[in-house]
Design an enzyme around this catalytic site. Structure first.
Site, PDB file in Angstrom:
ATOM      1  N   GLU A  79      41.103  41.927  38.110  1.00  0.00           N
ATOM      2  CA  GLU A  79      39.650  41.770  38.243  1.00  0.00           C
ATOM      3  C   GLU A  79      38.888  43.075  38.061  1.00  0.00           C
ATOM      4  O   GLU A  79      37.815  43.097  37.441  1.00  0.00           O
ATOM      5  CB  GLU A  79      39.288  41.148  39.598  1.00  0.00           C
ATOM      6  CG  GLU A  79      39.655  39.679  39.738  1.00  0.00           C
ATOM      7  CD  GLU A  79      41.136  39.446  40.040  1.00  0.00           C
ATOM      8  OE1 GLU A  79      41.848  40.425  40.334  1.00  0.00           O
ATOM      9  OE2 GLU A  79      41.576  38.283  39.965  1.00  0.00           O
ATOM     10  N   HIS A 139      39.147  31.773  49.675  1.00  0.00           N
ATOM     11  CA  HIS A 139      38.668  31.088  48.466  1.00  0.00           C
ATOM     12  C   HIS A 139      37.406  30.278  48.724  1.00  0.00           C
ATOM     13  O   HIS A 139      37.134  29.317  48.013  1.00  0.00           O
ATOM     14  CB  HIS A 139      39.731  30.126  47.930  1.00  0.00           C
ATOM     15  CG  HIS A 139      40.901  30.777  47.265  1.00  0.00           C
ATOM     16  ND1 HIS A 139      41.866  31.458  47.954  1.00  0.00           N
ATOM     17  CD2 HIS A 139      41.280  30.836  45.955  1.00  0.00           C
ATOM     18  CE1 HIS A 139      42.784  31.906  47.113  1.00  0.00           C
ATOM     19  NE2 HIS A 139      42.448  31.553  45.897  1.00  0.00           N
TER      20      HIS A 139
HETATM   21  C1  LIG Z   1      42.887  38.361  43.157  1.00  0.00           C
HETATM   22  C2  LIG Z   1      43.129  36.981  42.676  1.00  0.00           C
HETATM   23  N1  LIG Z   1      42.890  36.680  41.383  1.00  0.00           N
HETATM   24  C3  LIG Z   1      43.084  35.431  40.927  1.00  0.00           C
HETATM   25  C4  LIG Z   1      43.535  34.460  41.770  1.00  0.00           C
HETATM   26  C5  LIG Z   1      43.723  33.028  41.272  1.00  0.00           C
HETATM   27  N2  LIG Z   1      45.145  32.774  41.112  1.00  0.00           N
HETATM   28  C6  LIG Z   1      45.858  32.233  42.105  1.00  0.00           C
HETATM   29  S1  LIG Z   1      47.479  32.177  41.760  1.00  0.00           S
HETATM   30  C7  LIG Z   1      47.224  32.838  40.230  1.00  0.00           C
HETATM   31  C8  LIG Z   1      48.395  33.098  39.336  1.00  0.00           C
HETATM   32  C9  LIG Z   1      49.306  34.071  39.969  1.00  0.00           C
HETATM   33  O1  LIG Z   1      50.347  34.348  39.118  1.00  0.00           O
HETATM   34  P1  LIG Z   1      51.667  35.035  39.642  1.00  0.00           P
HETATM   35  O2  LIG Z   1      51.342  36.282  40.369  1.00  0.00           O
HETATM   36  O3  LIG Z   1      52.579  35.141  38.492  1.00  0.00           O
HETATM   37  O4  LIG Z   1      52.227  34.005  40.717  1.00  0.00           O
HETATM   38  P2  LIG Z   1      52.696  32.492  40.457  1.00  0.00           P
HETATM   39  O5  LIG Z   1      51.494  31.637  40.671  1.00  0.00           O
HETATM   40  O6  LIG Z   1      53.231  32.379  39.105  1.00  0.00           O
HETATM   41  O7  LIG Z   1      53.706  32.246  41.516  1.00  0.00           O
HETATM   42  C10 LIG Z   1      45.888  33.100  40.017  1.00  0.00           C
HETATM   43  C11 LIG Z   1      45.322  33.656  38.795  1.00  0.00           C
HETATM   44  C12 LIG Z   1      43.765  34.803  43.120  1.00  0.00           C
HETATM   45  N3  LIG Z   1      44.160  33.904  44.020  1.00  0.00           N
HETATM   46  N4  LIG Z   1      43.579  36.065  43.548  1.00  0.00           N
END
Ligand SMILES: Cc1ncc(C[n+]2csc(CCOP(=O)(O)OP(=O)(O)O)c2C)c(N)n1
Ligand SMILES: [Mg+2]
Lengths: 327, 328
Positions: free
Chosen positions: B60, B129
């Site tokens: 971000e 959230h």
């Molecule tokens: C700071 C932040 N940015 C975006 C999100 C929205 N978000 C939640 S899970 C996710 C994907 C996360 O990917 P990863 O770290 O690979 O974990 P996975 O979901 O694959 O287990 C996103 C973009 C968030 N919760 N927090």
């Protein structure tokens, strides 16, 4: 203990069979949650770790009780592997007062501080600095505890990841960073979001060891985390471990999975880490087919009981709204 | 006229701007084939391609900052943050860079960017959230802050935000995405920032409401009308700049005012609106103290009943109007 493969941590037969059951518990727990979300019986959102059970069970199995973890939004498996009571987890998902967070946290915030789980996290990358800080406490107080920080491939692109690895490295902190690379963030493929083959390569820029493991091979995961935890506990500083894995389900409750193919999904399902470990224990004659089947059924039954516990638990009273906040 | 949703109105605005103006492009997490966390950009990568609909890593601070840098040098980026809670991670770039560059440089340079992001509770997404942090950004000179409450406003305000030479924080609301209006023109139109909308005319008490609270205020007004109480509902639409005149004139007419937002009451923007009223010529016309409603000072709880209890509901607004009217 095992004849066909080398296992570094000292594990009894009972311990190994317990781990097999734990993986089934994780899977059935999340499949149940999936079903309840689909039926609208649980609200909010959730992230399931079906397919990623070995990376929950393996690393936690080499920790001592006093060691701690930080988890992620996809945290039910980590929580169970660190010794949580699934009744209290399910109650939390139902928003009940008996839940881990008294119904105030939900899926993304389950924590079990007594068992050393410093919490799931709704902020991607949010737990990595917390783990670094917990490791600082361990070092300052000479506790000898190791902190294991779980995060995803997506989180490795947040500043919090980079800043934490550097801090932990220069201060020589007892923390093991474990990246569950399930190939995607929400939809962003790691192939497009990162310009290197392995996230573990990033360790070198912070002067710490980086290791890649097969996330479906419980034995390899245990061996590598065992070494990393030992290294950290003995004052060697942090280690970054990357486990290649895959989430079988969509990212969260509504996901059409347009960013990947059904063939790719099937190929990973064929590598199921639960089946692989089950087959290993049977071929090693630590378990019969029938005993394995009983373990599986027991895990399923435990989850049913957790559901019943949750359903019978009371809602939190409205008078609890203002509790547990200092100011 | 055709009926379209708040989501469709936003998408239509961005698509029309992108067809007309090659400097406009999008950046954000999962805004490509996934279509964004709430489906706002669905179909856009298919039309505009990955150069202009840029699917980003989860970074971000980096994406917001690079939008600011590209805006400073001639582009007009629109950044989507999946949840407005994550603005905290982008905050240095917004507060210390975007807001200040033009002024610090002695009026040289512009930052014509828009940061779109959904705020608010009501979905069970819990503490990290569900927040409404608009007062944080409204406090910083140099940032404009917009909160559309309808599909019509969303389309017109977004165009104004894109055309504005300054950084604009554009707060959408999760509970409003699926709401629809039948009054959204297909052709592009702009609603000037700083122009409040009187969502309902009345004579007995004014409710100044933002975002999702506009709808609860209208519901409350509907119910109170059955008792012969005539409520005027004012939607500022942007809190920076704030249309003080429309609010002041309404209070001069009704003599009573309730200010409501979903954000925590303590330190919320309602305090600013309330003091603006008492500092204005409307002060002499007030027949009751200005009444403020906002959320309880706690993180947003997961349990749906607790979540509801935390934020102002239609019933609370009805009650607040009654109390205000009971003051001699
Ligand atoms: C700071 C932040 N940015 C975006 C999100 C929205 N978000 C939640 S899970 C996710 C994907 C996360 O990917 P990863 O770290 O690979 O974990 P996975 O979901 O694959 O287990 C996103 C973009 C968030 N919760 N927090
Ligand atoms: Mg991932």
């Amino acid at each position: 203990m095992l004849k066909s493969v080398e296992l570094l941590p000292d594990k009894s037969k009972d311990e190994l069979t317990r781990m097999l059951k734990e993986k089934w518990t994780i899977r059935y727990f999340d499949e149940k949650v999936d079903e309840f979300f689909a039926k609208g019986m649980i609200h909010g959102t959730t992230h399931l770790c079906v397919g990623q059970e070995p990376t929950a069970t393996g690393p936690c199995s080499v920790l001592r009780d006093e060691d701690k973890i930080t988890s992620t939004h996809r945290g039910h498996g980590h929580c169970i592997a660190k010794g949580a009571d699934i009744n209290l987890m399910m109650a939390e998902l139902f928003g009940r007062s008996t839940g881990y967070c008294k119904g105030k946290g939900g899926s993304m915030h389950i924590a079990d501080v007594e068992k050393g789980n410093l919490g799931a996290n709704g902020i991607v990358g949010g737990g990595i600095p917390l783990a670094t800080g917990a490791a600082l406490t361990s070092k300052l107080k000479n506790q000898g505890d190791v902190i294991l920080s779980y995060f995803g491939d997506g989180a490795a692109n947040e500043g919090s990841f980079h800043e934490s690895l550097n801090l932990a490295s220069i201060w020589g902190l007892p923390v093991v960073f474990i990246c569950e690379n399930n190939q995607y963030g929400m939809s962003g493929s790691v192939k497009e979001m990162v310009n290197i083959e392995n996230i573990a390569e990033r360790a070198s820029s912070y002067g710490i060891p980086g290791v890649v493991v097969d996330g479906n091979d419980l034995i390899e995961i245990m061996n590598e985390t065992h070494k990393a935890v030992k290294h950290a506990r003995e004052g060697g500083g942090p280690v970054l471990i990357e486990a290649k894995t895959y989430r079988w389900k969509g990212h969260s409750k509504s996901d059409a999975r347009k960013y990947r193919t059904r063939e790719e999904e099937q190929a990973w399902k064929d590598k199921d880490g639960i089946k692989r470990f089950r087959d290993l224990l049977i071929s090693e004659e630590l378990l019969t087919e029938e005993e394995a089947e009983n373990l599986r059924k027991q895990a399923k039954q435990d989850v049913e009981e957790a559901v019943q516990y949750a359903e019978e638990s009371p809602e939190p009273g409205l008078d609890t709204l203002l509790e547990d906040v200092y100011a | 006229m055709r009926e379209i949703t708040y989501v469709e109105a936003l998408r239509e605005c961005m698509s029309q701007e992108m067809r007309e103006n090659e400097n406009v492009f999008l950046m954000g997490e999962d805004i490509g084939v996934y279509g964004g966390a709430f489906g706002v950009t669905r179909g856009m990568i298919e039309e505009f391609g990955p150069e202009r609909v840029r699917n980003t890593p989860i970074s971000e601070a980096g994406i917001t900052g690079s939008a600011i840098g590209s805006a400073l040098t001639g582009m007009q980026p629109i950044v989507e943050l999946q949840f407005s809670d994550f603005i905290t991670i982008a905050m240095d770039q917004l507060a210390n860079q975007a807001a200040k560059l033009r002024y610090m440089y002695g009026g040289k340079g512009n930052v014509p960017m828009v940061l779109r992001t959904p705020a608010g509770s009501g979905t069970g997404a819990a503490a990290q959230h569900s927040q409404s942090l608009e007062a944080w950004v409204a406090h910083i000179p140099g940032l404009k802050v917009v909160q559309p409450s309808t599909a019509y406003d969303a389309k017109g305000l977004l165009k104004a935000a894109i055309d504005d030479p300054n950084p604009v924080i554009f707060y959408e609301h999760k509970l409003l995405y699926k709401t629809s209006s039948d009054d959204v023109p297909e052709d592009p139109y702009s609603i000037p920032l700083g122009q409040a909308d009187i969502k309902r005319e009345g004579t007995d008490v004014t409710i100044v409401a933002t975002s999702v609270m506009v709808h609860r205020a209208l519901e409350a007004a509907e119910k109170l009308a059955e008792e012969g109480i005539n409520v005027e509902v004012i939607d500022p639409r942007s809190i920076v700049p704030l249309d003080e005149e429309t609010i002041v004139q309404s209070v001069i007419k009704t003599n009573r005012v309730v200010v409501v937002h979903e954000a925590v009451k303590r330190g919320g923007y309602g305090g600013e609106i309330a003091s603006m009223i008492t500092e204005s010529e409307a002060f002499d016309f007030l027949d009751a103290p200005v009444k403020r409603l906002g959320a309880s000072p706690v993180p947003v709880p997961y349990n749906p009943e607790l979540e509801k209890a935390m934020t102002p509901q239609t019933e609370d607004l009805i009650q607040a109007c009654r109390e205000t009217l009971q003051r001699a």
